[in-house]
Design an enzyme around this catalytic site. Structure first.
Site, PDB file in Angstrom:
ATOM      1  N   TYR A 180      45.684  32.530  38.015  1.00 13.54           N
ATOM      2  CA  TYR A 180      46.173  33.631  38.858  1.00 13.54           C
ATOM      3  C   TYR A 180      47.181  33.110  39.892  1.00 13.54           C
ATOM      4  O   TYR A 180      48.311  33.576  39.970  1.00 13.54           O
ATOM      5  CB  TYR A 180      45.026  34.295  39.630  1.00 13.54           C
ATOM      6  CG  TYR A 180      44.064  35.119  38.814  1.00 13.54           C
ATOM      7  CD1 TYR A 180      43.209  34.534  37.896  1.00 13.54           C
ATOM      8  CD2 TYR A 180      43.981  36.499  38.991  1.00 13.54           C
ATOM      9  CE1 TYR A 180      42.311  35.291  37.169  1.00 13.54           C
ATOM     10  CE2 TYR A 180      43.072  37.269  38.265  1.00 13.54           C
ATOM     11  CZ  TYR A 180      42.242  36.661  37.358  1.00 13.54           C
ATOM     12  OH  TYR A 180      41.357  37.421  36.645  1.00 13.54           O
ATOM     13  N   GLU A 240      45.382  45.729  39.173  1.00 14.56           N
ATOM     14  CA  GLU A 240      45.001  46.340  37.889  1.00 14.56           C
ATOM     15  C   GLU A 240      46.127  47.222  37.354  1.00 14.56           C
ATOM     16  O   GLU A 240      46.376  47.270  36.146  1.00 14.56           O
ATOM     17  CB  GLU A 240      43.694  47.129  38.023  1.00 14.56           C
ATOM     18  CG  GLU A 240      42.495  46.330  38.555  1.00 14.56           C
ATOM     19  CD  GLU A 240      42.282  44.973  37.910  1.00 14.56           C
ATOM     20  OE1 GLU A 240      42.694  44.772  36.751  1.00 14.56           O
ATOM     21  OE2 GLU A 240      41.718  44.077  38.585  1.00 14.56           O
TER      22      GLU A 240
HETATM   23  N1  BES Z   1      41.403  41.179  33.859  1.00 15.52           N
HETATM   24  C1  BES Z   1      40.747  40.752  35.040  1.00 15.52           C
HETATM   25  C2  BES Z   1      39.252  40.665  34.923  1.00 15.52           C
HETATM   26  C3  BES Z   1      38.737  39.697  33.870  1.00 15.52           C
HETATM   27  C4  BES Z   1      39.390  38.511  33.595  1.00 15.52           C
HETATM   28  C5  BES Z   1      37.592  40.019  33.188  1.00 15.52           C
HETATM   29  C6  BES Z   1      38.908  37.668  32.606  1.00 15.52           C
HETATM   30  C7  BES Z   1      37.101  39.172  32.205  1.00 15.52           C
HETATM   31  C8  BES Z   1      37.767  37.997  31.906  1.00 15.52           C
HETATM   32  C9  BES Z   1      41.103  41.643  36.222  1.00 15.52           C
HETATM   33  O1  BES Z   1      42.392  42.140  36.190  1.00 15.52           O
HETATM   34  C10 BES Z   1      41.028  40.804  37.458  1.00 15.52           C
HETATM   35  O2  BES Z   1      41.756  39.857  37.532  1.00 15.52           O
HETATM   36  N2  BES Z   1      40.160  41.139  38.400  1.00 15.52           N
HETATM   37  C11 BES Z   1      40.004  40.428  39.635  1.00 15.52           C
HETATM   38  C12 BES Z   1      40.694  41.106  40.761  1.00 15.52           C
HETATM   39  C13 BES Z   1      42.013  40.592  41.160  1.00 15.52           C
HETATM   40  C14 BES Z   1      42.536  41.312  42.384  1.00 15.52           C
HETATM   41  C15 BES Z   1      42.117  39.116  41.326  1.00 15.52           C
HETATM   42  C16 BES Z   1      38.529  40.433  39.969  1.00 15.52           C
HETATM   43  O3  BES Z   1      37.763  40.994  39.203  1.00 15.52           O
HETATM   44  O4  BES Z   1      38.145  39.879  40.997  1.00 15.52           O
HETATM   45 ZN    ZN Z   2      43.808  40.546  36.463  1.00 14.66          ZN
END
Ligand code: BES
Ligand code: ZN
Length: 638
Positions: A418, A332
């Site tokens: 990702y 984050e």
């Molecule tokens: N920005 C994302 C969360 C998100 C993405 C919310 C798309 C809504 C739509 C956040 O940065 C994220 O990727 N969170 C991941 C954690 C990460 C360590 C892979 C999660 O929530 O699991």
């Molecule tokens: Zn993210």
């Protein structure tokens, strides 16, 4: 703001927005650069955001001022939104995004209200809110309320909090939810500065994703909080939380907000945050947002984390007691560059946010915790990519640049944008060398700070500033294959096979009928996850008993480990895990955990579906509207 010299300059200004701070002088720059400047980016087909009704080339919002009251009884936020707009002089209307807002009136400050209408509703996107403009309209004053079922907002009863005494509210804007509580152009390429005055019942604290602009005032049963974001940001980055919140400093510019009873555990887990900010700056340039605070939410928070500027939102399930899941914090934080500074122009390019961030996360982890931990976490992420490729059979959804139709990410499937995104950047690093690559990345963030980005623009920038006409290098990199083609290009950099050598031996030994590994308790979290995820998916009860008894998996305190175990257990109808499963599914609402487990259960008509139905009946009211929306599709409660 309406001193347009030429049509091109006008469009450029509309696109770049009215920007106010450090690196964001793009408005002026574009007036000088004209068509060759930065702004025409939003004018290209690949920058078009199909998830928004806005037509920013004609008229666009550049500042949002909210004055809102939070009403816990009615589950509504309501008041006034004042939008400052840039427009072509001949624009007759402006189109905003609206999903379920209850609009009372719209005016521009003169005596007569402005005519407005809400168009046909699309189930996913909501509806266009079209407002007629008078020739001199530069501001819209909108009186409105959010609906009680607004998708961005989760309202928690006191029982759903840790303290059990006060209610709680939080928002989640990404990707396209903020249009359920803020009437603006909800598109990531349309950057806006914003400010907010928030009125809440006295005794509660309101925090937002921006610096505080004045001290809170409490009067007549109400507390009033004020926030102001001076940088222009994508509208999905406006966020709020209201509850019984306490703050503790972690370092000179870092701190944590959470419910008082959570404060000690949260602060201990986050003790390395200040170091992470310093490490990130050393890699890719100054942190440009002032403070970096974190808010640890109640367990209903549907994501691992959300990179709301100046105030990352986090699930409490990352608290393992040993900092083993703080990769989430690094992630984050990294979004403060990739995502918040340089932002995907449309959701088809969200790999530019998430892939860059996953790569950057790993570099921060390496800097703080060393190469071994980073290599293991990178190898786990590579496995996730391989899993996604296999599930998609290397089909069109395995491209980084997604087809517009697939393009509204909800933080669900992450193996491609990702993990493949990160593998792509790691591959470039390997080919050009770390020093060259880091210098490029740092300059990329500087060149494009506070601007939207597309795949085509990134590739053009890379060619201009890194490849520089080197034909051999161009061939080696296979850039277009990586971004536009499905599957995995042949030049991929694979993870170090030594990263999990011992664990992989233990997997083999156990799969051949051997004992559960006695070393397990001393393994890193990544090693435990690799072990559980590499085991054969089909196993008999005796083998699962052997694992559970030796490794105490039903009692795993680490929520990622528990999830990996429960996934394996339910695929094998392992009854002794059902109690732990029910506890897990009713004690937290993180979508990444609850959705796959309930979906897997629901597919197993005989054994799993009745369990899913029983659990979902109890858990549904505690889940976020976005999660409810997904799981309702399974029709478990019919
Ligand atoms: N920005 C994302 C969360 C998100 C993405 C919310 C798309 C809504 C739509 C956040 O940065 C994220 O990727 N969170 C991941 C954690 C990460 C360590 C892979 C999660 O929530 O699991
Ligand atoms: Zn993210």
């Amino acid at each position: 703001m309406t001193m347009f010299r030429t049509a091109v300059a006008a469009a450029a200004l509309l696109l770049a927005g009215c920007q106010s701070s450090e690196n964001d002088q793009a408005g002026t720059a574009n007036l000088q650069q004209g068509a060759a400047g930065i702004a025409p980016i939003l004018d290209t087909p690949e920058a078009k955001d199909n998830a928004s009704f806005a037509r920013p080339l004609e008229a666009r919002v550049h500042h949002v001022a909210l004055d809102l009251t939070v009403d816990f009884d009615a589950k509504r936020i309501g008041g006034t939104a004042i939008l400052d707009i840039d427009r072509k002089p001949d624009a007759k209307e402006i189109v905003l995004d609206d999903k379920g807002l209850e609009i009372e009136s719209i005016a521009d400050g003169s005596d007569e209200p402005l005519p407005w209408k809400v168009g046909a509703t699309d189930e996913k996107l909501g509806a266009p809110l079209t407002v007629s403009l008078r020739p001199d309209t530069e501001r819209l004053i909108i009186k409105y309320k959010s609906a009680p079922d607004a998708g961005a907002l989760q309202w928690l009863t006191p029982e759903q909090t840790s303290g059990k005494k006060k209610p709680y509210l939080f928002s989640q804007g990404q990707a396209i939810e903020n249009r359920t509580w803020i009437p603006t152009q909800d598109s990531p390429g349309i950057r806006q500065t914003w400010e907010a005055t928030i009125r809440v019942p006295a005794g509660l604290t309101a925090v937002m994703s921006a610096p505080k602009s004045s001290e809170p005032i409490t009067q007549g049963g109400e507390s009033v909080f004020s926030y102001r974001m001076e940088h222009s940001v994508a509208p999905y980055m406006i966020a709020i939380a209201v509850g019984d919140l306490a703050f503790r400093e972690l370092g000179p510019r870092t701190g944590v907000w959470t419910e008082p009873v959570m404060l000690d555990r949260a602060a201990a887990e986050l003790a390395d945050t200040e170091k992470m900010v310093a490490a990130a700056e050393k890699l890719y340039g100054p942190y440009r947002w002032g403070r970096y605070d974190l808010l640890v939410l109640p367990p209903a928070f549907p994501y691992g984390g959300m990179e709301n500027p100046t105030l990352t939102f986090l699930t409490p399930t990352f608290i393992a007691g040993d900092k083993s899941l703080v990769g989430l914090v690094a992630h984050e934080l990294a979004h403060s560059w990739s995502g918040n500074l340089v932002t995907n122009a449309s959701w088809a390019d969200s790999w530019l946010n998430e892939g860059f961030t996953s790569y950057f996360e790993n570099r921060i982890m390496e800097a703080i915790y060393g190469p071994k931990r980073a290599a293991q976490e990178a190898a786990l992420s590579f496995d996730d990519m391989e899993k996604a490729r296999a599930e998609e059979k290397d089909g069109p959804n395995t491209r980084l640049n997604l087809a517009a139709a697939e393009a509204v990410p909800d933080g669900g499937a992450s193996g491609i944008i990702y993990d493949k995104g990160a593998v792509f950047l790691r591959t470039i690093e390997k080919i050009v060398g770390r020093e060259t690559w880091d210098a490029y990345l740092r300059s990329y963030f500087d060149r494009h700070a506070f601007q939207p980005m597309t795949s085509a623009r990134f590739l053009a920038d890379l060619r201009a500033n890194l490849v520089k006409g080197d034909k051999a290098l161009e061939t080696k990199l296979q850039l277009d294959n990586w971004v536009y083609k499905p599957g995995l290009p042949s030049n991929v950099t694979r993870p170090d096979p030594a990263a999990f050598a011992d664990v992989d031996k233990a997997v083999q030994a156990f799969s051949r009928g051997g004992d559960a590994p006695s070393a397990f308790a001393g393994w890193t979290t990544a090693e435990k996850l690799r072990f559980l995820n590499k085991l054969p998916r089909k196993m008999g009860t005796a083998r699962l008993d052997a694992l559970n008894r030796t490794l105490h998996l039903n009692e795993a305190a680490n929520q990622e480990v528990l999830f990996a175990w429960l996934d394996l257990a339910i695929r094998n109808r392992y009854d002794p895990a059902v109690l732990a499963l029910e506890r897990f599914l009713t004690s937290q609402g993180r979508r990444k955990f609850v959705r796959p487990l309930i979906e897997t259960l629901a597919e197993d008509q005989q054994w799993g579906r009745p369990i899913a139905a029983r659990v979902y009946r109890v858990a549904r009211p505690t889940y976020h509207p976005i999660t409810q929306r997904d799981l309702d599709k399974l029709k478990l409660l019919a």
